[in-house]
Design a protein around this motif. Structure first.
Motif, short mmCIF file in Angstrom:
data_model
loop_
_atom_site.label_atom_id
_atom_site.label_comp_id
_atom_site.label_asym_id
_atom_site.label_seq_id
_atom_site.Cartn_x
_atom_site.Cartn_y
_atom_site.Cartn_z
N ILE A 20 -16.88 31.02 13.74
CA ILE A 20 -17.70 30.05 14.14
C ILE A 20 -18.73 30.03 13.48
CG2 ILE A 20 -18.68 28.89 15.79
CD1 ILE A 20 -17.61 30.66 18.06
N HIS A 21 -19.14 30.68 12.73
CA HIS A 21 -20.53 29.72 11.66
C HIS A 21 -19.16 29.82 9.98
CE1 HIS A 21 -24.14 31.48 12.76
NE2 HIS A 21 -23.87 32.83 12.91
N ILE A 49 -24.38 24.98 12.19
CA ILE A 49 -23.81 25.81 12.12
C ILE A 49 -24.36 27.50 12.66
CG2 ILE A 49 -22.67 27.62 9.72
CD1 ILE A 49 -22.73 25.12 8.24
N SER A 50 -25.72 27.42 12.63
CA SER A 50 -26.81 28.52 12.30
C SER A 50 -26.03 29.11 14.07
CB SER A 50 -28.00 28.78 12.23
OG SER A 50 -28.66 28.36 10.93
N ILE A 51 -26.69 27.56 14.81
CA ILE A 51 -26.94 28.37 16.44
C ILE A 51 -25.69 27.59 17.34
CG2 ILE A 51 -26.63 25.90 16.98
CD1 ILE A 51 -29.60 26.30 18.64
N ALA A 52 -24.35 27.97 16.00
CA ALA A 52 -22.74 26.92 17.41
C ALA A 52 -22.25 28.56 17.62
CB ALA A 52 -21.74 26.79 15.85
N PRO A 53 -22.38 29.89 17.12
CA PRO A 53 -21.78 30.80 17.48
C PRO A 53 -22.13 31.72 19.26
CG PRO A 53 -21.63 31.40 15.17
CD PRO A 53 -22.96 30.09 15.75
N ILE A 109 -20.32 31.01 22.71
CA ILE A 109 -19.79 32.33 23.08
C ILE A 109 -21.03 32.80 24.14
CG2 ILE A 109 -19.20 34.34 22.38
CD1 ILE A 109 -19.13 33.76 19.95
N SER A 110 -22.47 32.56 24.08
CA SER A 110 -23.34 32.75 24.95
C SER A 110 -23.61 32.29 25.87
CB SER A 110 -24.53 33.06 24.54
OG SER A 110 -23.79 34.35 23.77
N ILE A 111 -23.05 30.54 25.54
CA ILE A 111 -23.97 29.14 26.47
C ILE A 111 -23.17 28.64 27.59
CG2 ILE A 111 -24.92 27.09 26.84
CD1 ILE A 111 -27.01 28.05 25.24
N ILE A 112 -22.30 28.40 26.91
CA ILE A 112 -20.37 27.08 27.06
C ILE A 112 -19.76 28.13 27.51
CG2 ILE A 112 -18.70 25.28 26.69
CD1 ILE A 112 -20.03 24.81 23.99
N LEU A 113 -19.49 29.71 27.15
CA LEU A 113 -17.87 30.36 27.86
C LEU A 113 -18.76 30.76 29.09
CD1 LEU A 113 -15.60 31.10 26.41
CD2 LEU A 113 -16.43 33.33 25.82
N PRO A 114 -20.38 30.91 28.93
CA PRO A 114 -20.46 31.42 30.74
C PRO A 114 -20.21 30.30 31.68
CG PRO A 114 -22.19 32.36 28.53
CD PRO A 114 -21.37 31.60 28.26
N LEU A 115 -20.50 29.33 31.44
CA LEU A 115 -20.80 27.98 32.14
C LEU A 115 -19.18 28.18 32.96
CD1 LEU A 115 -23.22 25.81 30.53
CD2 LEU A 115 -23.34 27.23 32.94
N ILE A 116 -18.04 28.18 31.36
CA ILE A 116 -16.57 27.78 31.77
C ILE A 116 -15.90 29.17 33.09
CG2 ILE A 116 -14.55 27.17 30.78
CD1 ILE A 116 -15.92 25.83 28.25
N SER A 163 -27.59 37.43 18.13
CA SER A 163 -27.60 35.44 18.24
C SER A 163 -28.95 35.77 17.52
CB SER A 163 -26.87 34.80 18.90
OG SER A 163 -25.72 34.36 19.16
N SER A 164 -29.82 36.32 17.21
CA SER A 164 -31.01 36.85 17.12
C SER A 164 -31.45 35.54 15.92
CB SER A 164 -32.19 37.60 17.63
OG SER A 164 -31.97 38.64 16.98
N VAL A 165 -31.33 36.49 15.07
CA VAL A 165 -31.98 36.32 13.58
C VAL A 165 -31.08 34.55 13.62
CG1 VAL A 165 -30.87 36.71 10.92
CG2 VAL A 165 -31.47 38.06 12.39
N ASP A 166 -29.92 34.21 14.13
CA ASP A 166 -29.23 32.88 13.65
C ASP A 166 -30.33 32.09 14.20
OD1 ASP A 166 -27.35 33.66 12.94
OD2 ASP A 166 -25.91 33.55 14.99
N LEU A 167 -31.13 32.18 15.60
CA LEU A 167 -32.16 31.54 16.37
C LEU A 167 -33.36 31.68 15.66
CD1 LEU A 167 -31.03 32.38 19.94
CD2 LEU A 167 -30.62 30.86 19.16
N LEU A 168 -33.88 32.34 14.64
CA LEU A 168 -34.94 32.82 14.11
C LEU A 168 -34.34 31.67 12.42
CD1 LEU A 168 -37.95 34.25 12.60
CD2 LEU A 168 -35.85 35.78 11.56
#
Length: 201
Positions: free
Chosen positions: A94-95, A133-137, A141-148, A170-175
């Motif tokens: 995804i990145h 690019i940083s936040i997409a995975p 995976i952890s926001i859109i997919l759980p909702l669907i 994804s914590s380093v991506d969020l940082l």
């Protein structure tokens, strides 16, 4: 695009050249260890967001994850390990596919190491693109997919575990997103050199 087996090393000469060209260095952790340490609050944030979304559709039952009499056990079989490897691969892909011109770029690559994978690029991009690019995975995976999956009743224990694991990972991506939001102007361009991030208006 290229495949490598170690994190690209910092080139001091190239970074000196970037500074001469008026690129500014983002203040960020200078090692994987410190990045993980500083990203702990984002582990908690990401995990909390994903759990809250999942709680709309299912209740958290620790017995589904091997919890019995105050202890938790995991069955590390081939399927379990395969699922984690596929999760890591999906996260990095995804990145990768969001990097500008990633297939033809000689400055972009996919890294494979014992601890997992990583994507690197030295392509110049907009601040908005870097954040995406940083936040997409995490978002996919952890926001859109759980909702669907929650909406169609397919949130099983294995999928829940993998989506929570992705939230943690994804914590380093969020940082990185946090650092860019508070240090880089909206109209700036961003470029990576090794482990360092530079920006220029």
């Amino acid at each position: 695009m290229k495949i490598v087996f170690q994190i690209p090393k910092t080139d001091p000469e190239k970074q000196a050249e970037l500074l001469l060209q008026k690129w500014l260095k983002v203040k960020e952790p200078n090692s994987i260890f410190t990045a993980i340490l500083f990203s702990i609050p984002f582990m908690i944030l990401g995990l909390t967001i994903t759990i809250m979304l999942m709680s709309m559709f299912t209740s958290a039952n620790l017995e589904n994850y091997g919890a019995h009499d105050g202890t938790i056990s995991f069955n590390f079989n081939i399927l379990f390990i395969t699922n984690i490897v596929l999760l890591l691969l999906l996260h990095e892909l995804i990145h990768l596919i969001l990097v500008p011109n990633f297939l033809k770029s000689p400055n972009t690559g996919l890294g494979i190491q014992f601890f997992g994978g990583f994507v690197f690029t030295e392509e110049i991009m907009s601040r908005k693109r870097f954040i995406l690019i940083s936040i997409a995975p995490f978002g996919v995976i952890s926001i859109i997919l759980p909702l669907i999956l929650g909406a169609i009743g397919c949130l099983g224990p294995t999928l829940i575990f993998l989506m929570l694991l992705n939230a943690l990972g994804s914590s380093v991506d969020l940082l990185n997103v946090w650092l860019i939001l508070f240090q880089v102007p909206k109209e700036a361009k961003i470029m990576n050199s090794g482990m360092s991030t530079f920006w220029k208006v």
